[in-house]
Write a protein that holds these residues in place. Structure first.
Motif, short mmCIF file in Angstrom:
data_model
loop_
_atom_site.label_atom_id
_atom_site.label_comp_id
_atom_site.label_asym_id
_atom_site.label_seq_id
_atom_site.Cartn_x
_atom_site.Cartn_y
_atom_site.Cartn_z
N GLY A 1 0.82 -1.22 0.00
CA GLY A 1 0.00 0.00 0.00
C GLY A 1 0.84 1.25 0.00
O GLY A 1 0.46 2.28 0.56
N ALA A 2 2.00 1.19 -0.65
CA ALA A 2 3.00 2.25 -0.52
C ALA A 2 2.84 3.39 -1.52
O ALA A 2 3.69 4.27 -1.57
CB ALA A 2 4.41 1.66 -0.65
N GLY B 1 0.62 4.04 4.00
CA GLY B 1 1.65 3.17 3.45
C GLY B 1 2.83 3.94 2.90
O GLY B 1 3.99 3.61 3.15
N LYS B 2 2.55 4.99 2.14
CA LYS B 2 3.61 5.82 1.59
C LYS B 2 4.38 6.53 2.70
O LYS B 2 5.62 6.57 2.68
CB LYS B 2 3.03 6.86 0.63
CG LYS B 2 4.08 7.76 0.01
CD LYS B 2 3.46 8.72 -1.01
CE LYS B 2 4.52 9.62 -1.63
NZ LYS B 2 3.93 10.53 -2.65
N ALA B 3 3.66 7.09 3.67
CA ALA B 3 4.32 7.78 4.78
C ALA B 3 5.21 6.84 5.57
O ALA B 3 6.31 7.20 6.00
CB ALA B 3 3.27 8.41 5.70
N ASP C 1 2.62 -1.95 -4.35
CA ASP C 1 1.24 -1.48 -4.51
C ASP C 1 0.69 -1.98 -5.83
O ASP C 1 1.45 -2.35 -6.74
CB ASP C 1 1.20 0.06 -4.49
CG ASP C 1 -0.16 0.60 -4.07
OD1 ASP C 1 -0.29 1.07 -2.92
OD2 ASP C 1 -1.09 0.55 -4.89
N ILE C 2 -0.62 -1.98 -5.96
CA ILE C 2 -1.26 -2.37 -7.22
C ILE C 2 -1.23 -1.22 -8.22
O ILE C 2 -1.40 -1.42 -9.41
CB ILE C 2 -2.71 -2.84 -6.96
CG1 ILE C 2 -3.23 -3.64 -8.17
CG2 ILE C 2 -3.61 -1.65 -6.62
CD1 ILE C 2 -4.56 -4.34 -7.90
N SER C 3 -0.99 -0.01 -7.72
CA SER C 3 -0.97 1.19 -8.56
C SER C 3 0.45 1.53 -9.01
O SER C 3 1.41 1.41 -8.23
CB SER C 3 -1.56 2.38 -7.80
OG SER C 3 -1.33 3.58 -8.49
N ILE D 1 4.94 -3.59 -8.52
CA ILE D 1 3.51 -3.49 -8.74
C ILE D 1 2.90 -4.88 -8.63
O ILE D 1 3.27 -5.79 -9.40
CB ILE D 1 3.20 -2.89 -10.12
CG1 ILE D 1 3.80 -1.47 -10.21
CG2 ILE D 1 1.70 -2.84 -10.39
CD1 ILE D 1 3.73 -0.87 -11.59
N THR D 2 2.02 -5.07 -7.66
CA THR D 2 1.44 -6.40 -7.47
C THR D 2 0.07 -6.29 -6.84
O THR D 2 -0.31 -5.24 -6.30
CB THR D 2 2.36 -7.29 -6.61
OG1 THR D 2 1.97 -8.65 -6.75
CG2 THR D 2 2.28 -6.91 -5.15
N ASP D 3 -0.67 -7.37 -6.87
CA ASP D 3 -2.00 -7.48 -6.28
C ASP D 3 -1.88 -8.37 -5.05
O ASP D 3 -1.58 -9.57 -5.17
CB ASP D 3 -2.96 -8.09 -7.30
CG ASP D 3 -4.38 -8.26 -6.78
OD1 ASP D 3 -4.62 -8.00 -5.58
OD2 ASP D 3 -5.26 -8.65 -7.58
N VAL D 4 -2.10 -7.81 -3.86
CA VAL D 4 -1.89 -8.58 -2.63
C VAL D 4 -2.92 -9.68 -2.45
O VAL D 4 -2.78 -10.52 -1.56
CB VAL D 4 -1.89 -7.66 -1.39
CG1 VAL D 4 -0.74 -6.67 -1.43
CG2 VAL D 4 -3.24 -6.97 -1.21
#
Length: 226
Positions: A13-14, A19-21, A37-39, A60-63
């Motif tokens: 979720g980064a 997630g990024k923070a 992240d998926i995005s 880039i992946t789908d958890v």
């Protein structure tokens, strides 16, 4: 700052929000980062981390997909040879009264918020077990502890994260792997801005001098600035 010097952190979720923070502050304190992240926006996170002078790869992946999760972990191991920290932060918010909640929205929320934690934790912990050390932090929510009108799927998924965290903590303790959950309240992130108008009410409930408190400042730095 070298609190996490030479540590490798796998953060899902980064691409935005908590997630990024989390990825940025772990990098700030010395960690190498696997930003997941998926995005494709996660690539921007990786660039920001590199600007801090820290090594980082974006994946880039789908958890919710086992094969893609395992591939992401293999990519991380190939790059860094180990994983010391896992932060499960990938999540979605679904808003609907339970009587109107579509089954597909229920399934998607449970898949991302709970199944994702299961799949990623399983894949990463297998690598941690080999080295008999590791830290896993699952981002849950205050919504896991109290019901919220219109958030049945979200509340259920986060309550599941809490229970899964407890089981993982017991099962992985013999391998010197610590597993904990963090339960933030409302946080001013992109995902929450799409659901609630929260800034005004939350600011009214927040003491004016909260930034003067050291612990509050650390939390603010990690999660409040995104």
């Amino acid at each position: 700052m070298t609190l996490f010097a030479n540590k490798v952190a796998f953060v899902t979720g980064a691409s935005q929000g908590i997630g990024k923070a989390t990825a940025l502050i772990l990098a700030k304190y010395g960690a190498y980062i696997v930003a997941v992240d998926i995005s494709k926006e996660v690539e921007r996170t990786a660039e920001e981390i590199k600007q801090l002078g820290r090594e980082c790869i974006s994946v880039i992946t789908d958890v919710t997909n086992r094969e893609r999760v395992e591939s992401a972990v293999k990519t991380a191991i190939k790059q860094f040879d180990k994983l010391d920290i896992l932060v499960n932060c990938a999540g979605i918010v679904s808003s609907s009264l339970l009587l109107d909640l579509p089954e597909e929205l229920w399934d998607k929320t449970i898949d991302v918020n709970l199944k994702g934690v299961y799949l990623v934790s399983q894949a990463v912990s297998k690598e941690m077990v080999k080295r008999r050390t590791g830290k896993i932090v699952n981002i849950s929510s205050q919504a896991s502890k109290v019901g919220e009108i219109g958030n049945g799927a979200y509340c259920a998924s986060k309550a599941g994260v809490n229970a899964l965290t407890q089981v993982l903590a017991l099962e992985l303790a013999p391998y010197n792997i610590n597993v904990n959950a963090v339960c933030p309240g409302y946080t001013d992130t992109e995902i929450m801005q799409k659901v609630f108008e929260i800034r005004g009410p939350i600011e009214q409930m927040t003491p004016a001098d909260y930034e003067k408190d050291l612990l509050s400042q650390c939390a603010f730095e990690a999660y409040g600035q995104t």
